[in-house]
Design an enzyme around this catalytic site. Structure first.
Site, PDB file in Angstrom:
ATOM      1  N   TYR A 110     -11.900  67.614 -15.588  1.00  0.00           N
ATOM      2  CA  TYR A 110     -10.790  68.533 -16.564  1.00  0.00           C
ATOM      3  C   TYR A 110     -10.126  69.326 -16.112  1.00  0.00           C
ATOM      4  CZ  TYR A 110     -11.929  71.995 -20.208  1.00  0.00           C
ATOM      5  OH  TYR A 110     -11.203  72.616 -21.368  1.00  0.00           O
ATOM      6  N   SER A 112      -6.523  74.572 -22.493  1.00  0.00           N
ATOM      7  CA  SER A 112      -7.064  75.349 -20.930  1.00  0.00           C
ATOM      8  C   SER A 112      -6.033  76.587 -20.854  1.00  0.00           C
ATOM      9  CB  SER A 112      -8.315  74.903 -20.789  1.00  0.00           C
ATOM     10  OG  SER A 112      -8.980  75.845 -20.028  1.00  0.00           O
TER      11      SER A 112
HETATM   12  P1  NAP Z   1     -17.450  71.619 -28.085  1.00  0.00           P
HETATM   13  O1  NAP Z   1     -18.250  72.733 -28.469  1.00  0.00           O
HETATM   14  O2  NAP Z   1     -17.989  70.750 -27.253  1.00  0.00           O
HETATM   15  O3  NAP Z   1     -17.235  70.926 -28.807  1.00  0.00           O
HETATM   16  C1  NAP Z   1     -16.273  70.048 -29.722  1.00  0.00           C
HETATM   17  C2  NAP Z   1     -16.388  69.167 -30.696  1.00  0.00           C
HETATM   18  O4  NAP Z   1     -15.711  67.776 -30.773  1.00  0.00           O
HETATM   19  C3  NAP Z   1     -18.439  68.358 -30.308  1.00  0.00           C
HETATM   20  O5  NAP Z   1     -18.986  68.935 -32.146  1.00  0.00           O
HETATM   21  C4  NAP Z   1     -18.123  67.023 -30.057  1.00  0.00           C
HETATM   22  O6  NAP Z   1     -19.128  66.602 -30.235  1.00  0.00           O
HETATM   23  C5  NAP Z   1     -16.723  66.876 -30.176  1.00  0.00           C
HETATM   24  N1  NAP Z   1     -16.083  65.579 -29.573  1.00  0.00           N
HETATM   25  C6  NAP Z   1     -16.674  65.138 -28.733  1.00  0.00           C
HETATM   26  N2  NAP Z   1     -15.882  64.078 -28.174  1.00  0.00           N
HETATM   27  C7  NAP Z   1     -15.184  63.658 -29.190  1.00  0.00           C
HETATM   28  C8  NAP Z   1     -14.221  62.252 -29.470  1.00  0.00           C
HETATM   29  N3  NAP Z   1     -13.986  61.828 -28.605  1.00  0.00           N
HETATM   30  N4  NAP Z   1     -13.857  62.668 -30.376  1.00  0.00           N
HETATM   31  C9  NAP Z   1     -14.380  63.366 -31.688  1.00  0.00           C
HETATM   32  N5  NAP Z   1     -14.423  64.290 -30.939  1.00  0.00           N
HETATM   33  C10 NAP Z   1     -15.523  64.463 -29.811  1.00  0.00           C
HETATM   34  O7  NAP Z   1     -16.463  72.127 -27.655  1.00  0.00           O
HETATM   35  P2  NAP Z   1     -15.563  73.520 -27.779  1.00  0.00           P
HETATM   36  O8  NAP Z   1     -16.095  75.058 -27.469  1.00  0.00           O
HETATM   37  O9  NAP Z   1     -15.740  74.036 -29.096  1.00  0.00           O
HETATM   38  O10 NAP Z   1     -14.160  73.103 -26.731  1.00  0.00           O
HETATM   39  C11 NAP Z   1     -13.402  72.505 -28.128  1.00  0.00           C
HETATM   40  C12 NAP Z   1     -11.453  72.538 -27.240  1.00  0.00           C
HETATM   41  O11 NAP Z   1     -11.518  74.298 -26.680  1.00  0.00           O
HETATM   42  C13 NAP Z   1     -11.912  71.694 -25.869  1.00  0.00           C
HETATM   43  O12 NAP Z   1     -10.965  70.857 -26.212  1.00  0.00           O
HETATM   44  C14 NAP Z   1     -12.119  72.512 -24.961  1.00  0.00           C
HETATM   45  O13 NAP Z   1     -11.679  71.512 -23.565  1.00  0.00           O
HETATM   46  C15 NAP Z   1     -11.220  73.189 -25.159  1.00  0.00           C
HETATM   47  N6  NAP Z   1     -12.071  74.205 -24.618  1.00  0.00           N
HETATM   48  C16 NAP Z   1     -12.530  75.216 -24.876  1.00  0.00           C
HETATM   49  C17 NAP Z   1     -12.889  76.584 -24.582  1.00  0.00           C
HETATM   50  C18 NAP Z   1     -14.273  77.115 -24.463  1.00  0.00           C
HETATM   51  O14 NAP Z   1     -14.714  78.494 -23.455  1.00  0.00           O
HETATM   52  N7  NAP Z   1     -14.593  76.964 -25.555  1.00  0.00           N
HETATM   53  C19 NAP Z   1     -12.100  76.931 -23.033  1.00  0.00           C
HETATM   54  C20 NAP Z   1     -10.718  76.042 -23.232  1.00  0.00           C
HETATM   55  C21 NAP Z   1     -10.379  75.170 -23.789  1.00  0.00           C
HETATM   56  P3  NAP Z   1     -20.594  66.261 -29.031  1.00  0.00           P
HETATM   57  O15 NAP Z   1     -20.896  67.841 -28.935  1.00  0.00           O
HETATM   58  O16 NAP Z   1     -21.264  65.540 -29.807  1.00  0.00           O
HETATM   59  O17 NAP Z   1     -19.576  66.216 -27.899  1.00  0.00           O
END
Ligand code: NAP
Length: 254
Positions: free
Chosen positions: A144, A131
């Site tokens: 986080y 991130s």
């Molecule tokens: P998201 O929309 O919450 O999708 C994440 C997926 O991972 C969801 O299906 C979630 O299931 C699943 N998950 C959660 N805990 C898990 C576990 N223990 N084992 C396996 N799967 C699991 O998140 P996203 O925004 O796509 O983010 C993905 C990654 O990018 C994360 O590492 C996040 O920190 C990083 N990131 C995101 C952003 C942003 O702005 N979106 C920015 C920087 C970095 P549930 O929904 O049931 O929890």
């Protein structure tokens, strides 16, 4: 441009929605056999195995499934992650452990049990979705932010320990439009103002918008390919210029 990824085998964690789904879509377009690991069933077509990345037995079962079906793992994308808010005194111990277990231990376990297969193959790429909060932090993201800094440390360790056989690269996104971002907006302003909040966040970016999951997917596809063969142990920021901007106004010339 052909990235040469046809018939490669990739595991993407957190694949059921958001950034993970965007990465899966682009890798599939490039002809990669993608296996999704998530705690949540996907609502789209993907070879899926239910894995909680923080649980060793589930990680081992998932990796065994991939090896027995495809015989190799060329690419591991550690994307699963969760977010929470709070300054240090506001974060309870349970929440701290939950964040560390999924965001850091999850990357460790997935890498630990994938690396021996990559070493046996003589090649592999590990891409960790970190991130911009691996590089700097917004207020009240103690757990986080710490976890995402740790992901960068883990990426560097893997990069130096396993090169030249395995490359490890971190991807550091800014705000990306996903269910997680919508959840974050809802926490701040309530369900009915999610769009306004995301627009407001977007306006803070030089690109005047937040990113989308496929934009992360294209970067991951490139980093997974041999075109990125000298990129190892670093992080690639993909944030529309957010971390380049010093948010202070400049006076007019006199
Ligand atoms: P998201 O929309 O919450 O999708 C994440 C997926 O991972 C969801 O299906 C979630 O299931 C699943 N998950 C959660 N805990 C898990 C576990 N223990 N084992 C396996 N799967 C699991 O998140 P996203 O925004 O796509 O983010 C993905 C990654 O990018 C994360 O590492 C996040 O920190 C990083 N990131 C995101 C952003 C942003 O702005 N979106 C920015 C920087 C970095 P549930 O929904 O049931 O929890």
């Amino acid at each position: 441009m052909d990235l040469g990824l046809r018939n490669k085998v990739a595991i993407v964690t957190g694949s059921s929605q958001g950034i993970g789904k965007g990465i899966v879509n682009i890798l599939k377009q490039e002809g990669v056999n993608v296996i999704g690991f998530d705690i949540k069933e996907p609502t789209y077509d993907i070879d899926f195995f239910k894995v909680d990345v923080s649980k060793k037995d589930q990680v081992i079962n998932g990796i065994n499934y991939v090896i027995s079906k495809y015989g190799k793992i060329d690419i591991l994308v550690n994307n699963a992650g969760i977010e929470s808010y709070g300054a240090v005194h506001e974060v309870d111990e349970y929440e701290w452990d939950r964040i560390m277990n999924i965001n850091v231990k999850g990357v460790f376990l997935m890498s630990k049990y994938t690396i021996p297969h990559m070493l046996k193959q003589g090649k592999g790429v590990i891409i960790n979705i970190a991130s911009v909060q691996s590089l700097a932090v917004q207020k009240r993201v103690a757990a986080y932010g710490t976890s995402k800094h740790a992901v960068l440390g883990l990426t560097r360790s893997i990069a130096v320990d396993y090169a030249p056989v395995i490359r490890a690269v971190a991807v550091c996104p800014g705000s990306i439009r996903t269910p997680l971002l919508e959840w974050a907006a809802e926490q701040e302003v309530g369900k009915e103002h999610i769009e306004d909040k995301i627009k407001e966040w977007g306006a803070m970016y030089p690109m005047q918008r937040v990113g989308n999951p496929e934009e992360i997917g294209y970067l991951v596809a490139f980093l997974s390919s041999d075109l990125a063969s000298f990129i190892n142990g670093t992080c690639i920021t993909i944030d529309g210029g957010l971390t380049t901007l010093i948010p202070i106004s400049s006076p007019k010339n006199r």
